[in-house]
Design a protein around this motif. Structure first.
Motif, PDB file in Angstrom:
ATOM      1  N   PHE A 114       0.879  -1.164   0.000  1.00 55.41           N
ATOM      2  CA  PHE A 114       0.000   0.000   0.000  1.00 55.41           C
ATOM      3  C   PHE A 114       0.913   1.209   0.000  1.00 55.41           C
ATOM      4  O   PHE A 114       2.126   1.068  -0.120  1.00 55.41           O
ATOM      5  CB  PHE A 114      -0.974  -0.023   1.186  1.00 55.41           C
ATOM      6  CG  PHE A 114      -0.334   0.038   2.551  1.00 55.41           C
ATOM      7  CD1 PHE A 114      -0.431   1.185   3.329  1.00 55.41           C
ATOM      8  CD2 PHE A 114       0.356  -1.057   3.078  1.00 55.41           C
ATOM      9  CE1 PHE A 114       0.139   1.243   4.592  1.00 55.41           C
ATOM     10  CE2 PHE A 114       0.930  -1.002   4.337  1.00 55.41           C
ATOM     11  CZ  PHE A 114       0.819   0.146   5.101  1.00 55.41           C
ATOM     12  N   ALA A 115       0.362   2.409   0.072  1.00 49.70           N
ATOM     13  CA  ALA A 115       1.198   3.605  -0.001  1.00 49.70           C
ATOM     14  C   ALA A 115       0.835   4.588   1.097  1.00 49.70           C
ATOM     15  O   ALA A 115      -0.312   4.643   1.553  1.00 49.70           O
ATOM     16  CB  ALA A 115       1.031   4.266  -1.364  1.00 49.70           C
ATOM     17  N   ASP A 116       1.825   5.375   1.502  1.00 50.61           N
ATOM     18  CA  ASP A 116       1.560   6.452   2.460  1.00 50.61           C
ATOM     19  C   ASP A 116       0.985   7.639   1.685  1.00 50.61           C
ATOM     20  O   ASP A 116       0.831   7.574   0.454  1.00 50.61           O
ATOM     21  CB  ASP A 116       2.816   6.769   3.282  1.00 50.61           C
ATOM     22  CG  ASP A 116       3.778   7.741   2.648  1.00 50.61           C
ATOM     23  OD1 ASP A 116       3.663   8.042   1.429  1.00 50.61           O
ATOM     24  OD2 ASP A 116       4.678   8.209   3.369  1.00 50.61           O
ATOM     25  N   PRO A 117       0.634   8.729   2.359  1.00 52.91           N
ATOM     26  CA  PRO A 117       0.008   9.857   1.665  1.00 52.91           C
ATOM     27  C   PRO A 117       0.840  10.473   0.541  1.00 52.91           C
ATOM     28  O   PRO A 117       0.290  11.116  -0.350  1.00 52.91           O
ATOM     29  CB  PRO A 117      -0.222  10.878   2.786  1.00 52.91           C
ATOM     30  CG  PRO A 117      -0.362  10.052   4.014  1.00 52.91           C
ATOM     31  CD  PRO A 117       0.609   8.913   3.817  1.00 52.91           C
ATOM     32  N   ASP A 118       2.154  10.283   0.559  1.00 55.33           N
ATOM     33  CA  ASP A 118       2.999  10.804  -0.503  1.00 55.33           C
ATOM     34  C   ASP A 118       3.364   9.750  -1.542  1.00 55.33           C
ATOM     35  O   ASP A 118       4.223   9.980  -2.393  1.00 55.33           O
ATOM     36  CB  ASP A 118       4.285  11.404   0.084  1.00 55.33           C
ATOM     37  CG  ASP A 118       4.015  12.723   0.768  1.00 55.33           C
ATOM     38  OD1 ASP A 118       3.466  13.629   0.104  1.00 55.33           O
ATOM     39  OD2 ASP A 118       4.334  12.851   1.963  1.00 55.33           O
ATOM     40  N   GLY A 119       2.746   8.588  -1.466  1.00 58.26           N
ATOM     41  CA  GLY A 119       3.021   7.536  -2.436  1.00 58.26           C
ATOM     42  C   GLY A 119       4.213   6.661  -2.098  1.00 58.26           C
ATOM     43  O   GLY A 119       4.618   5.836  -2.917  1.00 58.26           O
ATOM     44  N   LEU A 120       4.799   6.814  -0.896  1.00 58.38           N
ATOM     45  CA  LEU A 120       5.910   5.960  -0.496  1.00 58.38           C
ATOM     46  C   LEU A 120       5.403   4.525  -0.394  1.00 58.38           C
ATOM     47  O   LEU A 120       4.429   4.255   0.316  1.00 58.38           O
ATOM     48  CB  LEU A 120       6.475   6.406   0.853  1.00 58.38           C
ATOM     49  CG  LEU A 120       7.596   5.551   1.438  1.00 58.38           C
ATOM     50  CD1 LEU A 120       8.852   5.673   0.583  1.00 58.38           C
ATOM     51  CD2 LEU A 120       7.888   5.956   2.868  1.00 58.38           C
ATOM     52  N   PRO A 121       6.026   3.576  -1.091  1.00 62.32           N
ATOM     53  CA  PRO A 121       5.564   2.196  -1.038  1.00 62.32           C
ATOM     54  C   PRO A 121       5.808   1.584   0.344  1.00 62.32           C
ATOM     55  O   PRO A 121       6.918   1.629   0.872  1.00 62.32           O
ATOM     56  CB  PRO A 121       6.411   1.480  -2.100  1.00 62.32           C
ATOM     57  CG  PRO A 121       7.098   2.533  -2.883  1.00 62.32           C
ATOM     58  CD  PRO A 121       7.146   3.752  -2.024  1.00 62.32           C
ATOM     59  N   LEU A 122       4.742   1.036   0.910  1.00 62.95           N
ATOM     60  CA  LEU A 122       4.803   0.366   2.209  1.00 62.95           C
ATOM     61  C   LEU A 122       4.296  -1.061   2.030  1.00 62.95           C
ATOM     62  O   LEU A 122       3.475  -1.334   1.169  1.00 62.95           O
ATOM     63  CB  LEU A 122       3.927   1.099   3.234  1.00 62.95           C
ATOM     64  CG  LEU A 122       4.268   2.573   3.480  1.00 62.95           C
ATOM     65  CD1 LEU A 122       3.245   3.182   4.425  1.00 62.95           C
ATOM     66  CD2 LEU A 122       5.681   2.735   4.010  1.00 62.95           C
ATOM     67  N   GLU A 123       4.797  -1.954   2.871  1.00 64.28           N
ATOM     68  CA  GLU A 123       4.409  -3.361   2.793  1.00 64.28           C
ATOM     69  C   GLU A 123       3.948  -3.837   4.146  1.00 64.28           C
ATOM     70  O   GLU A 123       4.501  -3.459   5.182  1.00 64.28           O
ATOM     71  CB  GLU A 123       5.615  -4.189   2.334  1.00 64.28           C
ATOM     72  CG  GLU A 123       5.345  -5.678   2.262  1.00 64.28           C
ATOM     73  CD  GLU A 123       6.580  -6.494   1.875  1.00 64.28           C
ATOM     74  OE1 GLU A 123       6.436  -7.709   1.697  1.00 64.28           O
ATOM     75  OE2 GLU A 123       7.685  -5.912   1.756  1.00 64.28           O
ATOM     76  N   LEU A 124       2.926  -4.692   4.147  1.00 66.39           N
ATOM     77  CA  LEU A 124       2.566  -5.459   5.326  1.00 66.39           C
ATOM     78  C   LEU A 124       3.052  -6.871   5.083  1.00 66.39           C
ATOM     79  O   LEU A 124       2.778  -7.459   4.014  1.00 66.39           O
ATOM     80  CB  LEU A 124       1.036  -5.493   5.512  1.00 66.39           C
ATOM     81  CG  LEU A 124       0.367  -4.191   5.917  1.00 66.39           C
ATOM     82  CD1 LEU A 124      -1.144  -4.381   5.944  1.00 66.39           C
ATOM     83  CD2 LEU A 124       0.867  -3.727   7.284  1.00 66.39           C
ATOM     84  N   TYR A 125       3.773  -7.445   6.040  1.00 70.76           N
ATOM     85  CA  TYR A 125       4.330  -8.780   5.910  1.00 70.76           C
ATOM     86  C   TYR A 125       3.869  -9.585   7.115  1.00 70.76           C
ATOM     87  O   TYR A 125       4.176  -9.245   8.259  1.00 70.76           O
ATOM     88  CB  TYR A 125       5.863  -8.711   5.850  1.00 70.76           C
ATOM     89  CG  TYR A 125       6.501  -9.970   5.343  1.00 70.76           C
ATOM     90  CD1 TYR A 125       6.699 -10.163   3.983  1.00 70.76           C
ATOM     91  CD2 TYR A 125       6.919 -10.960   6.213  1.00 70.76           C
ATOM     92  CE1 TYR A 125       7.290 -11.330   3.492  1.00 70.76           C
ATOM     93  CE2 TYR A 125       7.500 -12.124   5.739  1.00 70.76           C
ATOM     94  CZ  TYR A 125       7.689 -12.302   4.389  1.00 70.76           C
ATOM     95  OH  TYR A 125       8.268 -13.458   3.921  1.00 70.76           O
ATOM     96  N   GLU A 126       3.106 -10.625   6.867  1.00 69.06           N
ATOM     97  CA  GLU A 126       2.540 -11.420   7.956  1.00 69.06           C
ATOM     98  C   GLU A 126       3.603 -12.338   8.539  1.00 69.06           C
ATOM     99  O   GLU A 126       4.282 -13.072   7.816  1.00 69.06           O
ATOM    100  CB  GLU A 126       1.353 -12.245   7.426  1.00 69.06           C
ATOM    101  CG  GLU A 126       0.535 -12.901   8.511  1.00 69.06           C
ATOM    102  CD  GLU A 126      -0.703 -13.549   7.946  1.00 69.06           C
ATOM    103  OE1 GLU A 126      -1.815 -13.133   8.316  1.00 69.06           O
ATOM    104  OE2 GLU A 126      -0.568 -14.468   7.090  1.00 69.06           O
ATOM    105  N   VAL A 127       3.749 -12.270   9.837  1.00 68.41           N
ATOM    106  CA  VAL A 127       4.710 -13.119  10.544  1.00 68.41           C
ATOM    107  C   VAL A 127       3.964 -13.921  11.600  1.00 68.41           C
ATOM    108  O   VAL A 127       2.897 -13.533  12.061  1.00 68.41           O
ATOM    109  CB  VAL A 127       5.847 -12.286  11.208  1.00 68.41           C
ATOM    110  CG1 VAL A 127       6.656 -11.563  10.144  1.00 68.41           C
ATOM    111  CG2 VAL A 127       5.286 -11.281  12.204  1.00 68.41           C
ATOM    112  N   ALA A 128       4.525 -15.041  11.997  1.00 69.47           N
ATOM    113  CA  ALA A 128       3.906 -15.860  13.033  1.00 69.47           C
ATOM    114  C   ALA A 128       3.859 -15.085  14.329  1.00 69.47           C
ATOM    115  O   ALA A 128       4.821 -14.419  14.695  1.00 69.47           O
ATOM    116  CB  ALA A 128       4.690 -17.149  13.205  1.00 69.47           C
ATOM    117  N   SER A 129       2.736 -15.134  15.007  1.00 68.79           N
ATOM    118  CA  SER A 129       2.595 -14.375  16.261  1.00 68.79           C
ATOM    119  C   SER A 129       3.117 -15.128  17.453  1.00 68.79           C
ATOM    120  O   SER A 129       3.443 -16.241  17.436  1.00 68.79           O
ATOM    121  CB  SER A 129       1.145 -14.002  16.488  1.00 68.79           C
ATOM    122  OG  SER A 129       0.319 -15.133  16.443  1.00 68.79           O
TER     123      SER A 129
END
Length: 129
Positions: A114-129
């Motif tokens: 997804f992106a922050d308000p300025d278009g910086l690419p961000l990632e969510l990475y699922e890890v074991a809890s």
């Protein structure tokens, strides 16, 4: 010499209030410190990102960041999460769209961008809890 670790990631934003809200209220990173630097007409906000900090800066008229097609340099910033479906749904409720969730072919873990308000690419990475 000891092993190095990430201390902070610095992000320059074009609209400080909008980005401050995004990182602290929407993504949920607690604010550790905030200061206005009059000589630079600039804000600096330190956010607690768990094992590192995010330093959010404002500057007058920063140049746009090249992102697409892939530019040389930092590609994206990834955040670990325990339940990617819940995080994607939470972001959607805030009006933030994510790419379809994919599976990392090397680790078998799920991720999305997804992106922050300025278009910086961000990632969510699922890890074991």
């Amino acid at each position: 010499m000891g092993r190095l670790s990430v201390h902070h990631v610095a992000i320059i934003c074009s609209d400080y209030a909008r980005s401050r809200r995004f990182y602290s209220e929407i993504l949920g990173f607690p604010i550790l410190a905030e200061a206005y630097r009059e000589e630079r007409d600039s804000w600096k906000c330190d956010l607690d990102a768990g094992n590192a900090r995010i330093e959010l800066f404002s500057f007058a008229s920063p140049p746009e960041r090249p992102s697409y097609p892939e530019a040389a340099g930092l590609r994206h910033l990834a955040f670990a999460c325990a339940d990617i479906d819940a995080e994607v749904a939470r972001l959607k409720e805030q009006g933030i769209s994510c790419e379809p969730v994919r599976i990392d072919p090397y680790t078998g873990m799920r991720f999305t961008f997804f992106a922050d308000p300025d278009g910086l690419p961000l990632e969510l990475y699922e890890v074991a809890s």
